[in-house]
Design a protein around this motif. Structure first.
Motif, short mmCIF file in Angstrom:
data_model
loop_
_atom_site.label_atom_id
_atom_site.label_comp_id
_atom_site.label_asym_id
_atom_site.label_seq_id
_atom_site.Cartn_x
_atom_site.Cartn_y
_atom_site.Cartn_z
N ALA A 1 -23.63 18.44 -27.10
CA ALA A 1 -23.66 19.23 -25.87
C ALA A 1 -22.45 20.15 -25.77
O ALA A 1 -22.46 21.11 -24.99
CB ALA A 1 -23.74 18.31 -24.66
N LYS A 2 -21.40 19.88 -26.55
CA LYS A 2 -20.19 20.71 -26.51
C LYS A 2 -20.25 21.90 -27.48
O LYS A 2 -19.32 22.70 -27.53
CB LYS A 2 -18.97 19.85 -26.83
N ILE A 3 -21.32 21.99 -28.26
CA ILE A 3 -21.48 23.11 -29.19
C ILE A 3 -22.01 24.32 -28.42
O ILE A 3 -23.05 24.26 -27.78
CB ILE A 3 -22.45 22.75 -30.34
N GLU A 4 -21.27 25.43 -28.49
CA GLU A 4 -21.66 26.64 -27.76
C GLU A 4 -22.87 27.31 -28.39
O GLU A 4 -23.77 27.77 -27.69
CB GLU A 4 -20.49 27.63 -27.73
N ILE B 1 -18.22 14.96 -32.43
CA ILE B 1 -18.34 15.91 -31.34
C ILE B 1 -19.70 15.73 -30.67
O ILE B 1 -20.73 15.66 -31.34
CB ILE B 1 -18.22 17.37 -31.85
N ASP B 2 -19.70 15.65 -29.35
CA ASP B 2 -20.95 15.60 -28.60
C ASP B 2 -21.70 16.92 -28.81
O ASP B 2 -21.14 17.99 -28.57
CB ASP B 2 -20.63 15.42 -27.11
N CYS C 1 -21.69 17.51 -36.24
CA CYS C 1 -21.28 16.87 -34.99
C CYS C 1 -20.93 15.41 -35.23
O CYS C 1 -19.96 14.89 -34.67
CB CYS C 1 -22.39 16.99 -33.95
N ASN D 1 -13.68 26.47 -34.26
CA ASN D 1 -13.28 26.73 -32.88
C ASN D 1 -13.20 28.22 -32.62
O ASN D 1 -13.46 29.04 -33.51
CB ASN D 1 -11.95 26.03 -32.55
N MET E 1 -13.71 25.05 -27.16
CA MET E 1 -15.10 25.36 -27.47
C MET E 1 -15.36 25.18 -28.97
O MET E 1 -14.49 25.43 -29.79
CB MET E 1 -15.42 26.81 -27.07
N TYR E 2 -16.56 24.75 -29.28
CA TYR E 2 -16.93 24.52 -30.67
C TYR E 2 -18.16 25.36 -31.02
O TYR E 2 -19.06 25.55 -30.21
CB TYR E 2 -17.25 23.04 -30.91
N TYR E 3 -18.16 25.84 -32.26
CA TYR E 3 -19.27 26.62 -32.77
C TYR E 3 -19.63 26.08 -34.15
O TYR E 3 -18.78 25.52 -34.84
CB TYR E 3 -18.89 28.10 -32.91
#
Length: 318
Positions: free
Chosen positions: A61-64, A58-59, A53, A19, A1-3
């Motif tokens: 959409a993968k950012i929480e 990083i996509d 991103c 992360n 997960m990415y923040y």
């Protein structure tokens, strides 16, 4: 997960891709323009977040979530930047979350900058595994944050833990907040610098004059520690007086909250243990009501990254 965490300062904006363990993959920084408007500020936050991103490949959409640490009063429930003393724009109740969502529909969390530092140290720093945990930042003023039962404590109106404004000396020195005798007038880096400058005027033979090349405007929080290490009596008096003021607020925190740990951050906290932390621990223990145990007083370990990490992981503690 990415923040994504953004640490907002009066001089620079720093954003980091983080992360779930608090590891920072990359950061981007941009200076704060003195003509910055609230609208431009909101746009810049989105731009930096998207740039992270791109840099990290990083996509989005993968950012929480995105967390923003702000120097002032915030209301995370409503998404408002309520009040700020240090930004170029002076608008109140800036709808920061709404502004962000106009360009990127993603969960956005707002936190006070000192609270974010507390979250960072609790999640991935010196306070990891400690509860309650208190963070004290020694800078221009004194900021504070607390984790209680695994949650960030902000008080009834979201402005709790403004510990720099506890009164430690009735009718004392005038504070920028309008009150007198606030702790930050005696325990902040600013207070330390003022003590050093005053003592230098009293003692023209002090080594502190040598360190600053004869210019008292060059005094920093580091100056009296350097001179004390050289054996300078004036610098030792400065540190004695400073530790007295700093310890009173710390004693109050211990007696009221009894946290498991208090983390000290800010440039002053980097002084050598024998000149700062060791005597401070002793003074706090002497003034503590319950002497059966010692509250841990430690240097914050994340340094300048605490705000970014804490902002990124706000979603886990609010």
């Amino acid at each position: 997960m990415y923040y994504i965490g953004v640490d907002v300062g009066g001089t620079n904006l720093v954003a980091g891709l983080v992360n779930e363990l608090g590891h920072i993959y990359n950061k981007v920084t941009t200076p704060v323009s003195r003509e910055l408007t609230a609208e431009q500020f909101g746009t810049e936050l989105v731009r930096m977040s998207r740039r992270l991103c791109e840099v990290g490949e990083i996509d989005p959409a993968k950012i929480e979530s995105v967390g923003i640490g702000l120097p002032g009063v915030v209301d995370n429930k409503t998404g408002l930047f309520v009040q700020n003393p240090n930004m170029p724009f002076k608008d109140k109740n800036v709808p920061l979350r709404e502004m962000f969502h106009k360009e990127w529909d993603i969960p956005v969390y707002l936190g006070n900058d000192a609270n974010c530092a507390a979250v960072g140290e609790y999640w991935a720093g010196a306070a990891k595994g400690c509860d309650p945990a208190v963070m004290v930042t020694l800078g221009t003023g004194i900021g504070g944050g607390m984790i209680l039962d695994g949650r960030l404590f902000t008080g009834f109106a979201n402005s709790g833990m403004e510990i720099g404004h506890m009164i430690i000396k009735p009718n004392g020195a005038l504070c920028g907040c309008g009150s007198r005798g606030c702790w930050e007038r005696y325990g902040s880096a600013t207070a330390l610098i003022q003590l050093a400058q005053l003592e230098m005027e009293r003692d023209r033979s002090s080594e502190m004059w040598v360190i600053v090349d004869g210019d008292s405007h060059k005094v920093s929080g580091r100056t009296p520690f350097q001179a004390a290490r050289m054996g300078d009596p004036a610098a030792k008096r400065v540190l004695h007086n400073y530790l007295q003021g700093l310890s009173i607020g710390m004693i109050n925190l211990v007696n009221i909250l009894q946290p498991e740990i208090i983390c000290l951050g800010g440039g002053v906290s980097n002084a050598e243990d024998d000149l700062l932390l060791d005597p401070l621990r002793e003074l706090v223990w002497q003034g503590s009501f319950d002497k059966s145990t010692k509250v841990r007083i430690e240097r914050a370990s994340l340094g300048n990254n605490a705000g970014v990490v804490g902002a990124a992981l706000l979603c886990n503690l609010v």
